[in-house]
Design a protein around this motif. Structure first.
Motif, mmCIF file in Angstrom:
data_model
loop_
_atom_site.group_PDB
_atom_site.id
_atom_site.type_symbol
_atom_site.label_atom_id
_atom_site.label_comp_id
_atom_site.label_asym_id
_atom_site.label_seq_id
_atom_site.Cartn_x
_atom_site.Cartn_y
_atom_site.Cartn_z
ATOM 1 N N LEU A 28 0.832 -1.209 0.000
ATOM 2 C CA LEU A 28 0.000 0.000 0.000
ATOM 3 C C LEU A 28 0.863 1.253 0.000
ATOM 4 C CD1 LEU A 28 -2.778 1.428 0.246
ATOM 5 C CD2 LEU A 28 -2.484 1.276 2.729
ATOM 6 N N VAL A 55 -12.037 4.323 5.550
ATOM 7 C CA VAL A 55 -12.354 4.522 4.142
ATOM 8 C C VAL A 55 -13.868 4.684 4.089
ATOM 9 C CG1 VAL A 55 -12.281 3.531 1.821
ATOM 10 C CG2 VAL A 55 -10.419 3.083 3.425
ATOM 11 N N LEU A 75 -7.863 6.017 -2.275
ATOM 12 C CA LEU A 75 -8.074 4.940 -1.304
ATOM 13 C C LEU A 75 -9.523 4.475 -1.325
ATOM 14 C CD1 LEU A 75 -5.907 6.153 1.702
ATOM 15 C CD2 LEU A 75 -5.544 4.091 0.333
ATOM 16 N N ARG A 78 -9.884 2.237 -4.266
ATOM 17 C CA ARG A 78 -9.054 1.034 -4.222
ATOM 18 C C ARG A 78 -9.434 0.067 -3.102
ATOM 19 N NH1 ARG A 78 -3.750 -0.600 -2.458
ATOM 20 N NH2 ARG A 78 -2.619 -1.529 -4.188
ATOM 21 N N CYS A 79 -9.918 0.590 -1.989
ATOM 22 C CA CYS A 79 -10.174 -0.243 -0.816
ATOM 23 C C CYS A 79 -11.680 -0.366 -0.564
ATOM 24 C CB CYS A 79 -9.523 0.365 0.426
ATOM 25 S SG CYS A 79 -7.747 0.581 0.288
ATOM 26 N N ILE A 84 -8.950 0.523 7.684
ATOM 27 C CA ILE A 84 -7.723 -0.172 7.316
ATOM 28 C C ILE A 84 -6.634 0.269 8.279
ATOM 29 C CG2 ILE A 84 -8.306 -0.443 4.872
ATOM 30 C CD1 ILE A 84 -6.429 1.899 4.253
#
Length: 150
Positions: A28, A55, A75, A78-79, A84
């Motif tokens: 990451l 997130v 983020l 992507r997540c 996280i």
């Protein structure tokens, strides 16, 4: 944002950590550095390193545009929404000590001067020097033939 409690220590990039074989950087952090640059990664780590990052379900449209807001949006894409864990990575004390020692030794500082600059024992510096020589990042110093043994 946290303040840097060890400003005398240098902060390495992910590539520099790889160079000196100090530790495996989390994917990451490397992806953030590749996409947004080291300054954005550093700001993100000072803000969230070693902590949980939320997130959101939706990106925050009212947020002021900045490099960090672009990272937050990335983020989000992507997540999966949720929390996280953001590793310390480049800001970890051991990583910073190793990189600072490596740079000082490469710049020609002695073991004692490096130990003083980093605020550690000369034995620690010596151990890092041996490791850096072994991996080929630092050249071994040859004994001075002019110097006489006492």
């Amino acid at each position: 944002m946290q303040t840097d409690r060890t400003p005398h220590l240098l902060i390495p990039t992910c590539a520099q950590c790889d160079e000196i074989a100090v530790r495996e950087m989390p994917e990451l952090l490397c992806a953030i550095e590749d996409r947004f640059g080291f300054d954005v990664l550093k700001a993100f780590l000072f803000e969230f390193g070693g902590r949980q990052y939320s997130v959101s379900i939706r990106p925050n449209a009212s947020r002021k545009q900045s490099a960090l807001s672009d990272l937050h949006d990335w983020l989000h894409e992507r997540c999966v929404a949720g929390k996280i864990s953001v590793p310390l990575g480049n800001l970890a004390l051991q990583t910073r000590v190793a990189w600072t020692i490596a740079v000082h030794l490469r710049n020609g500082l002695s073991l004692a001067a490096t130990a003083r600059a980093v605020a550690c024992e000369a034995r620690t510096v010596s151990g890092h020097k041996k490791r850096l020589v072994k991996i080929g990042w630092l050249r071994a110093t040859l004994p001075n033939p002019e110097r006489k043994a006492s």
